[in-house]
Design a protein around this motif. Structure first.
Motif, PDB file in Angstrom:
ATOM      1  N   TYR A  18       0.861  -1.192   0.000  1.00 45.87           N
ATOM      2  CA  TYR A  18       0.000   0.000   0.000  1.00 45.87           C
ATOM      3  C   TYR A  18       0.896   1.239   0.000  1.00 45.87           C
ATOM      4  N   PRO A  19       1.331   1.696  -1.165  1.00 46.48           N
ATOM      5  CA  PRO A  19       2.183   2.903  -1.162  1.00 46.48           C
ATOM      6  C   PRO A  19       1.408   4.100  -0.605  1.00 46.48           C
ATOM      7  N   VAL A  20       1.987   4.732   0.382  1.00 46.09           N
ATOM      8  CA  VAL A  20       1.278   5.768   1.122  1.00 46.09           C
ATOM      9  C   VAL A  20       1.117   7.039   0.282  1.00 46.09           C
ATOM     10  N   GLY A  21       0.116   7.836   0.615  1.00 48.16           N
ATOM     11  CA  GLY A  21      -0.118   9.094  -0.116  1.00 48.16           C
ATOM     12  C   GLY A  21      -0.110  10.288   0.822  1.00 48.16           C
ATOM     13  N   ILE A  22      -0.450  11.455   0.287  1.00 52.99           N
ATOM     14  CA  ILE A  22      -0.409  12.693   1.082  1.00 52.99           C
ATOM     15  C   ILE A  22      -1.801  13.315   1.191  1.00 52.99           C
ATOM     16  N   ASP A  23      -1.888  14.296   2.065  1.00 54.18           N
ATOM     17  CA  ASP A  23      -3.123  15.073   2.220  1.00 54.18           C
ATOM     18  C   ASP A  23      -3.089  16.188   1.167  1.00 54.18           C
ATOM     19  N   VAL A  24      -3.648  15.903   0.015  1.00 55.04           N
ATOM     20  CA  VAL A  24      -3.537  16.804  -1.138  1.00 55.04           C
ATOM     21  C   VAL A  24      -4.164  18.172  -0.850  1.00 55.04           C
TER      22      VAL A  24
END
Ligand code: G6P
Length: 489
Positions: free
Chosen positions: A259-265
């Protein structure tokens, strides 16, 4: 109904209280990829349900803010967060945090392809913990597991990162009825590369780390490479067998996935559209030169000396650019970090001399920079230069892509990432879309990639790249993980 994490367990609290209650000055939330990724998925506490965050009490004034069991409600712009702090004695914490977590596990988990202590002069050899240090790691993990087990109504518990690997198994042993998820924010090492550091007790403890993680119903890793390395290491342990989609251990199926992590866009975007230009770039603007920015926690995994060395060579070869490098102080006093400062200092002095000779502004500082300045720097840069030797994901390139999205497409810059950062594999195929990949140990390639990037080659940050970062944000990441967790049993 949206899927919710009832319990989030992380070594770090949501924030540390560094001011007394009466001072009424809000405490800033902590830094690092984990906090940034997990923060957007917190469900406000409505009095009976919502997310409870469990973390260590490390702030100077924490006790003033919490009840006798460590609870408080933290007001955030998304609503109140129910929060529990666990308090530890200083020697227990020093052994858990300074020794086991950050002098043994942290350098160990980043050994994904090279024996880094051998190929750099400053990367520490993972130090085998003493039995006493290990006992402290066990004690801290036990306290977290007990705090989670107290929450009998929780439908799930999401345990985070290498400081808490034993918790999933401990929580299961305590009869926790909800689902247990574990996510490793760092890389998982290659056993072959790590082998020299796993003799004797170190190998036994590393086995405990893996068994601890396997107490979960779902083990999440950042990349497919990390997943493959984890499964390979786990199935070397007695009693662990490979199954489709995971492993079998203790008579249970443990689902394992990437699960490659993401950001708070939205957060990055709102700052990128409102923050003014930071003072630090004034010299670069006045000189009319392209601006290269380096931003990270000052960690030995980030390849900072390698980057500075490449810049020295680039300046000497005639490249002209301004550099602003900011490394946030991190893990001060932890002995694994002792050699890094000198290595950075040495390379920074050489790079500065080369920049001076070329008539280019150059600043490499160790400083805590506020979030607004971080995003503004990412927005203003012509090249955002990261060079991790290995990294779980590295959120800086993702933040930079969104920060730059507010600029017209033909004026955007280029982001450089180390090839063994998770972001390089998660966004493979975006080399023409403004994400250039380098091998930080290959100086010639670093210099070439930087020189190309200064000319916006092989391509500026594109709408395609920005669109992907948007769609794979922190909420999407957490939703995928929690959905799989719900399906995992
Ligand atoms: C990385 C780790 C996190 C950690 C953060 C900051 O992102 O994966 O678990 O919290 O660094 O490090 P610190 O030691 O200050 O918590």
């Amino acid at each position: 109904m949206p899927i919710r994490a009832d319990l989030i367990l992380a070594n770090r609290a949501y924030l540390d209280h560094e001011a007394p209650r009466w001072a009424d000055s809000p405490s800033p939330a902590g830094s690092g990829g984990l906090l940034a990724a997990v923060r957007p998925i917190i469900e406000p506490w409505d009095g009976s349900k919502g997310t409870t965050w469990i973390g260590a009490g490390l702030g100077r004034y924490d006790r003033e803010w919490t009840d006798e069991r460590g609870f408080e409600l933290i007001e955030t712009n998304r609503g109140p967060v129910r929060h529990r702090r666990l308090y530890f004695g200083s020697s227990t914490w020093a052994a858990h945090y300074g020794e086991v977590s950050n002098s043994f596990l942290w350098p160990l988990v980043h050994l994904v392809r090279e024996d880094l202590p051998k190929v750099t002069g400053y990367y520490p050899a993972p130090a085998a913990p003493t039995d006493g240090d290990w006992a402290s790691y066990v004690a801290v993990n036990t306290a977290f597991a007990e705090a989670a087990a107290d929450e009998a109504a929780a439908a799930n518990a999401w345990v985070h990162d290498y400081q808490l690997t034993l918790v999933p198994r401990m929580l299961r042993e305590r009869g926790f009825r909800g689902r247990i998820g574990f996510f490793l924010h760092t890389p998982f090492p290659s056993l072959e590369v790590a082998q020299p550091y796993l003799a004797g007790a170190a190998g036994r403890y590393f086995g405990e780390v893996i068994r601890g993680m396997l107490g979960a119903d779902l083990v999440g890793l950042q990349s497919l490479h990390d997943l493959a390395r984890f499964v390979a290491a786990a199935t070397r342990l007695p009693g662990v067998t490979l199954e489709r989609g995971g492993v079998r251990f203790d008579g249970r199926f443990v689902r394992c996935s990437a699960y490659p992590v993401g950001i708070d866009v939205d957060d990055v975007l709102s700052v990128a559209t409102s923050a003014g230009p930071p003072d630090r770039i004034r010299a670069a603007r006045e000189a009319g030169l392209p601006l290269v920015v380096g931003l990270e926690r000052g960690d030995f995994t980030k390849g900072i000396p390698e980057r500075l060395r490449a810049m020295t060579t680039a300046y000497r070869a005639g490249a002209r650019f301004a550099y602003v490098g900011i490394a946030a102080p991190t893990r001060e006093g932890v002995r694994a970090y002792e050699a890094l400062d000198a290595a950075i200092e040495r390379e920074a002095t050489r790079a500065q001399e080369a920049a001076f000779a070329a008539g280019c502004p150059f600043a490499n500082v160790r400083a805590n920079v506020g979030w607004r300045d971080v995003v503004a720097l990412q927005r203003e840069a012509d090249v955002v230069f990261t060079s991790s030797l290995a990294d779980g994901q590295n959120l800086v390139p993702l933040q930079a892509a969104i920060a730059q999205s507010v600029r017209p497409a033909r004026e955007r810059g280029v982001i450089i990432t180390g090839r063994d950062a998770g972001v390089a594999s998660a966004y493979a195929g975006f080399e023409l879309d403004g994400l250039a990949t380098v091998d930080p140990l290959d100086e010639g390639q670093m210099v070439h990639t930087l020189t190309e990037a200064l000319e916006a080659r092989p391509g500026r940050i594109s709408e395609r790249f920005i669109g992907e970062v948007r769609s794979r944000d922190a909420l999407a990441w957490a939703t995928r993980f929690l959905t799989d967790l719900e399906d995992a049993c």
